[in-house]
Design a protein around this motif. Structure first.
Motif, PDB file in Angstrom:
ATOM      1  N   PHE A  34       0.844  -1.188   0.000  1.00 46.65           N
ATOM      2  CA  PHE A  34       0.000   0.000   0.000  1.00 46.65           C
ATOM      3  C   PHE A  34       0.886   1.247   0.000  1.00 46.65           C
ATOM      4  O   PHE A  34       1.828   1.348   0.787  1.00 46.65           O
ATOM      5  CB  PHE A  34      -0.881   0.048   1.254  1.00 46.65           C
ATOM      6  CG  PHE A  34      -1.956  -0.996   1.315  1.00 46.65           C
ATOM      7  CD1 PHE A  34      -3.246  -0.716   0.895  1.00 46.65           C
ATOM      8  CD2 PHE A  34      -1.688  -2.261   1.820  1.00 46.65           C
ATOM      9  CE1 PHE A  34      -4.250  -1.676   0.961  1.00 46.65           C
ATOM     10  CE2 PHE A  34      -2.680  -3.228   1.891  1.00 46.65           C
ATOM     11  CZ  PHE A  34      -3.957  -2.934   1.463  1.00 46.65           C
ATOM     12  N   TRP A  35       0.560   2.187  -0.872  1.00 49.49           N
ATOM     13  CA  TRP A  35       1.143   3.524  -0.813  1.00 49.49           C
ATOM     14  C   TRP A  35       0.054   4.471  -0.335  1.00 49.49           C
ATOM     15  O   TRP A  35      -1.092   4.378  -0.786  1.00 49.49           O
ATOM     16  CB  TRP A  35       1.662   3.966  -2.179  1.00 49.49           C
ATOM     17  CG  TRP A  35       2.898   3.242  -2.615  1.00 49.49           C
ATOM     18  CD1 TRP A  35       2.978   2.187  -3.467  1.00 49.49           C
ATOM     19  CD2 TRP A  35       4.241   3.527  -2.217  1.00 49.49           C
ATOM     20  NE1 TRP A  35       4.281   1.781  -3.623  1.00 49.49           N
ATOM     21  CE2 TRP A  35       5.083   2.592  -2.877  1.00 49.49           C
ATOM     22  CE3 TRP A  35       4.823   4.483  -1.370  1.00 49.49           C
ATOM     23  CZ2 TRP A  35       6.470   2.581  -2.709  1.00 49.49           C
ATOM     24  CZ3 TRP A  35       6.207   4.477  -1.219  1.00 49.49           C
ATOM     25  CH2 TRP A  35       7.003   3.539  -1.876  1.00 49.49           C
ATOM     26  N   GLY A  36       0.405   5.399   0.556  1.00 45.83           N
ATOM     27  CA  GLY A  36      -0.625   6.248   1.136  1.00 45.83           C
ATOM     28  C   GLY A  36      -0.234   7.701   1.255  1.00 45.83           C
ATOM     29  O   GLY A  36       0.947   8.058   1.229  1.00 45.83           O
ATOM     30  N   ALA A  37      -1.254   8.542   1.385  1.00 41.89           N
ATOM     31  CA  ALA A  37      -1.079   9.971   1.666  1.00 41.89           C
ATOM     32  C   ALA A  37      -1.958  10.299   2.865  1.00 41.89           C
ATOM     33  O   ALA A  37      -3.054   9.745   3.016  1.00 41.89           O
ATOM     34  CB  ALA A  37      -1.475  10.815   0.462  1.00 41.89           C
ATOM     35  N   LYS A  38      -1.482  11.197   3.718  1.00 40.42           N
ATOM     36  CA  LYS A  38      -2.214  11.492   4.948  1.00 40.42           C
ATOM     37  C   LYS A  38      -2.108  12.964   5.310  1.00 40.42           C
ATOM     38  O   LYS A  38      -1.216  13.687   4.858  1.00 40.42           O
ATOM     39  CB  LYS A  38      -1.681  10.639   6.099  1.00 40.42           C
ATOM     40  CG  LYS A  38      -0.222  10.932   6.464  1.00 40.42           C
ATOM     41  CD  LYS A  38       0.273  10.035   7.584  1.00 40.42           C
ATOM     42  CE  LYS A  38       1.729  10.339   7.931  1.00 40.42           C
ATOM     43  NZ  LYS A  38       2.217   9.513   9.046  1.00 40.42           N
ATOM     44  N   GLY A  39      -3.052  13.379   6.122  1.00 37.52           N
ATOM     45  CA  GLY A  39      -3.026  14.706   6.714  1.00 37.52           C
ATOM     46  C   GLY A  39      -3.572  14.601   8.122  1.00 37.52           C
ATOM     47  O   GLY A  39      -4.152  13.579   8.500  1.00 37.52           O
ATOM     48  N   GLY A  40      -3.394  15.644   8.910  1.00 40.85           N
ATOM     49  CA  GLY A  40      -3.911  15.582  10.271  1.00 40.85           C
ATOM     50  C   GLY A  40      -3.417  16.723  11.111  1.00 40.85           C
ATOM     51  O   GLY A  40      -3.052  17.787  10.602  1.00 40.85           O
ATOM     52  N   ILE A  41      -3.383  16.482  12.405  1.00 41.07           N
ATOM     53  CA  ILE A  41      -2.925  17.489  13.356  1.00 41.07           C
ATOM     54  C   ILE A  41      -2.061  16.817  14.417  1.00 41.07           C
ATOM     55  O   ILE A  41      -2.209  15.624  14.704  1.00 41.07           O
ATOM     56  CB  ILE A  41      -4.104  18.224  14.035  1.00 41.07           C
ATOM     57  CG1 ILE A  41      -5.070  17.222  14.663  1.00 41.07           C
ATOM     58  CG2 ILE A  41      -4.816  19.132  13.061  1.00 41.07           C
ATOM     59  CD1 ILE A  41      -6.220  17.860  15.412  1.00 41.07           C
ATOM     60  N   SER A  42      -1.161  17.601  14.972  1.00 43.36           N
ATOM     61  CA  SER A  42      -0.358  17.133  16.099  1.00 43.36           C
ATOM     62  C   SER A  42      -0.581  18.068  17.281  1.00 43.36           C
ATOM     63  O   SER A  42      -0.950  19.240  17.110  1.00 43.36           O
ATOM     64  CB  SER A  42       1.130  17.099  15.740  1.00 43.36           C
ATOM     65  OG  SER A  42       1.620  18.412  15.518  1.00 43.36           O
ATOM     66  N   SER A  43      -0.361  17.549  18.469  1.00 42.52           N
ATOM     67  CA  SER A  43      -0.471  18.333  19.693  1.00 42.52           C
ATOM     68  C   SER A  43       0.790  18.113  20.516  1.00 42.52           C
ATOM     69  O   SER A  43       1.173  16.973  20.777  1.00 42.52           O
ATOM     70  CB  SER A  43      -1.712  17.911  20.491  1.00 42.52           C
ATOM     71  OG  SER A  43      -1.770  18.601  21.725  1.00 42.52           O
ATOM     72  N   PHE A  44       1.450  19.211  20.910  1.00 38.79           N
ATOM     73  CA  PHE A  44       2.707  19.096  21.648  1.00 38.79           C
ATOM     74  C   PHE A  44       2.882  20.317  22.540  1.00 38.79           C
ATOM     75  O   PHE A  44       2.158  21.314  22.431  1.00 38.79           O
ATOM     76  CB  PHE A  44       3.894  18.993  20.667  1.00 38.79           C
ATOM     77  CG  PHE A  44       4.058  20.194  19.780  1.00 38.79           C
ATOM     78  CD1 PHE A  44       4.828  21.282  20.182  1.00 38.79           C
ATOM     79  CD2 PHE A  44       3.429  20.262  18.546  1.00 38.79           C
ATOM     80  CE1 PHE A  44       4.975  22.404  19.368  1.00 38.79           C
ATOM     81  CE2 PHE A  44       3.566  21.386  17.721  1.00 38.79           C
ATOM     82  CZ  PHE A  44       4.340  22.456  18.140  1.00 38.79           C
ATOM     83  N   SER A  45       3.850  20.244  23.427  1.00 45.98           N
ATOM     84  CA  SER A  45       4.221  21.367  24.285  1.00 45.98           C
ATOM     85  C   SER A  45       5.740  21.475  24.335  1.00 45.98           C
ATOM     86  O   SER A  45       6.453  20.494  24.102  1.00 45.98           O
ATOM     87  CB  SER A  45       3.678  21.177  25.708  1.00 45.98           C
ATOM     88  OG  SER A  45       2.265  21.202  25.730  1.00 45.98           O
ATOM     89  N   THR A  46       6.215  22.678  24.652  1.00 47.08           N
ATOM     90  CA  THR A  46       7.641  22.914  24.871  1.00 47.08           C
ATOM     91  C   THR A  46       7.806  23.599  26.226  1.00 47.08           C
ATOM     92  O   THR A  46       6.843  23.761  26.971  1.00 47.08           O
ATOM     93  CB  THR A  46       8.242  23.799  23.762  1.00 47.08           C
ATOM     94  OG1 THR A  46       7.788  25.151  23.949  1.00 47.08           O
ATOM     95  CG2 THR A  46       7.836  23.328  22.382  1.00 47.08           C
TER      96      THR A  46
END
Length: 215
Positions: A34-46
């Motif tokens: 399978f070849w795929g493409a994706k999008g989304g969001i990340s959540s992080f802190s510094t």
């Protein structure tokens, strides 16, 4: 967070459509590429930013067997934020950070199928690289500047353990999917405020068999 809930609801609808169309699933899952493409969001802190949510895009490669798969992905999260690094006296100095690039390799388990829907879980490692870093503070002691600059360069990349949960549907050769990835906070990394989370969705296209058959 509201952004996570909205995106999760949309991805759930996408996967539900795959389940409803199970009769169209003509390409086998086992032994496929399978070849795929994706999008989304990340959540992080510094050290200086808390609960930042940022968009991401990426591509991936999945090789499957009957109940297991090898997952390889590359993606980039887009942000322009700050972190901080301490000098030898303990004084914090602000660092500008821009964008996160990740390369992830994981083993996935697909325990069973529910019609056209296949839940999965996996573990692996990610190589994380912040694409741009820049010190934005002045120094009261010029002797500390080289030390902090070196520390910043040392902390712009880290490898990390990751854990994943997701589900993949099937619409002929096209497989919509949704997944969430957990990445623990890493000591000595500029994204070190708390564990990072990545909520992603996209499509994978079955391009053919991953098993060479001899006539």
């Amino acid at each position: 967070m509201r952004t996570f809930r909205v995106m999760a609801a949309g991805l759930a609808v996408l996967l539900a459509s795959a389940e409803a169309a199970s009769a169209q699933a003509v390409r086998p899952f086992e032994g496929s590429w399978f070849w795929g493409a994706k999008g989304g969001i990340s959540s992080f802190s510094t050290t200086t930013v808390h609960g930042k949510v940022a968009p991401l895009v990426g591509g991936e490669w999945l090789i499957t067997r009957k109940r297991f798969g090898l997952y390889i992905a590359a993606d980039q999260t887009f942000f322009d934020e700050t972190s901080a690094v301490a000098d030898r006296s303990g004084e914090l100095h602000e660092v500008g950070i821009k964008d996160l690039r990740r390369l992830t390799v994981a083993g996935l388990a697909f325990p069973r199928a529910f019609g056209a829907l296949r839940p999965y879980a996996g573990f692996g490692f990610a190589l994380n690289l912040i694409s741009e870093v820049a010190l934005s503070d002045d120094f009261s002691d010029d002797n500390e500047a080289p030390y902090v600059a070196y520390a910043v360069e040392e902390r712009k990349d880290r490898s990390s353990f990751v854990a994943m949960l997701g589900a993949q549907g099937q619409l002929g050769r096209i497989s919509p999917f949704a997944q969430v990835t957990y990445q623990p906070s890493q000591i000595g990394f500029l994204l070190n405020g708390r564990p990072a989370y990545f909520l992603e969705g996209g499509i994978r296209i079955n391009i053919g068999s991953a098993i060479e058959r001899f006539e």
